[in-house]
Write a protein that holds these residues in place. Sequence first.
Motif, short mmCIF file in Angstrom:
data_model
loop_
_atom_site.label_atom_id
_atom_site.label_comp_id
_atom_site.label_asym_id
_atom_site.label_seq_id
_atom_site.Cartn_x
_atom_site.Cartn_y
_atom_site.Cartn_z
N UNK A 41 0.82 -1.21 0.00
CA UNK A 41 0.00 0.00 0.00
C UNK A 41 0.85 1.25 0.00
N UNK A 42 1.89 1.26 0.82
CA UNK A 42 2.78 2.42 0.87
C UNK A 42 3.51 2.60 -0.46
N UNK A 43 3.87 1.51 -1.12
CA UNK A 43 4.52 1.59 -2.43
C UNK A 43 3.58 2.25 -3.44
N UNK A 44 2.31 1.85 -3.43
CA UNK A 44 1.34 2.43 -4.36
C UNK A 44 1.15 3.92 -4.09
N UNK A 45 0.98 4.28 -2.83
CA UNK A 45 0.81 5.69 -2.48
C UNK A 45 2.05 6.51 -2.86
N UNK A 46 3.21 5.98 -2.52
CA UNK A 46 4.49 6.64 -2.79
C UNK A 46 4.68 6.86 -4.29
N UNK A 47 4.42 5.82 -5.06
CA UNK A 47 4.55 5.94 -6.52
C UNK A 47 3.62 6.99 -7.08
N UNK A 48 2.38 7.02 -6.58
CA UNK A 48 1.43 8.02 -7.04
C UNK A 48 1.87 9.44 -6.71
N UNK A 49 2.53 9.59 -5.59
CA UNK A 49 2.98 10.92 -5.16
C UNK A 49 4.19 11.40 -5.95
N UNK A 50 5.17 10.56 -6.14
CA UNK A 50 6.46 11.02 -6.65
C UNK A 50 6.68 10.86 -8.14
N UNK A 51 6.02 9.94 -8.80
CA UNK A 51 6.18 9.84 -10.25
C UNK A 51 5.24 10.85 -10.88
N UNK A 52 5.80 11.87 -11.48
CA UNK A 52 4.96 12.89 -12.11
C UNK A 52 4.40 12.40 -13.43
N UNK A 53 5.08 11.48 -14.07
CA UNK A 53 4.57 10.87 -15.29
C UNK A 53 3.55 9.82 -14.85
N UNK A 54 2.30 10.00 -15.23
CA UNK A 54 1.21 9.15 -14.73
C UNK A 54 1.39 7.67 -15.10
N UNK A 55 1.89 7.39 -16.31
CA UNK A 55 2.02 5.96 -16.65
C UNK A 55 3.07 5.31 -15.77
N UNK A 56 4.14 6.02 -15.42
CA UNK A 56 5.14 5.47 -14.50
C UNK A 56 4.56 5.33 -13.11
N UNK A 57 3.72 6.28 -12.71
CA UNK A 57 3.11 6.25 -11.38
C UNK A 57 2.30 4.97 -11.18
#
Length: 192
Positions: A41-57
């Motif tokens: 869950x933390x990985x998903x939240x973290x990725x959503x926050x820090x990857x500005x490119x949505x497909x990478x997020x």
Amino acid sequence: MSLKNFNARTWVLILILLVAAGTRFIPLMGDAKWFNFTPVGAIALFGGTYFQNRWKAYLVPLLVLFVSDIFINYSYTGQWSFFYTGMAPIYISFALMVFIGSLIKKVSVANVLLASLGGVLVHWLVTDIPGFAPGLELYSRDLSGYSQALVAAIPFEKNLLLGNLIFGALLYGGFELAKSRYGVLKSNKQLA
């Protein structure tokens, strides 16, 4: 997408997520009382926050989850399997957690706490829909069965919340500290 489009910030984010995913293999996690105490869950939240490119997020956290699931499933079954019963609602819930993470515009303890709570709520409501998740065939496919499944899932969701909070503190806190020391990790619209 070529490798030249991946910058130092992106590589650091991916490495952080891979290290966090590696904690899914700590032997303690095999104990039933710790089920769902994971960094996912933390990985998903973290990725959503820090990857500005949505497909990478979405791609990076879900790919990390997918690959680690393959190895986790092998450790339980002794067989390599890429898909399992109940996988769709689980991945949908984590994709929604990536979305929740993307709503964090300013990283703060309060925002990460709210996102962690929201992520667990989404996971709880989506993954416990009768007929989707393994083991939920014990419950009828109506509101009563759904209610029973939700109540039975509370200990697992408590562990997911604990995992989101602890791993979230490590991921967000660690990356914010690293950003303050290494300018290359700071974002700009063309990066990450």
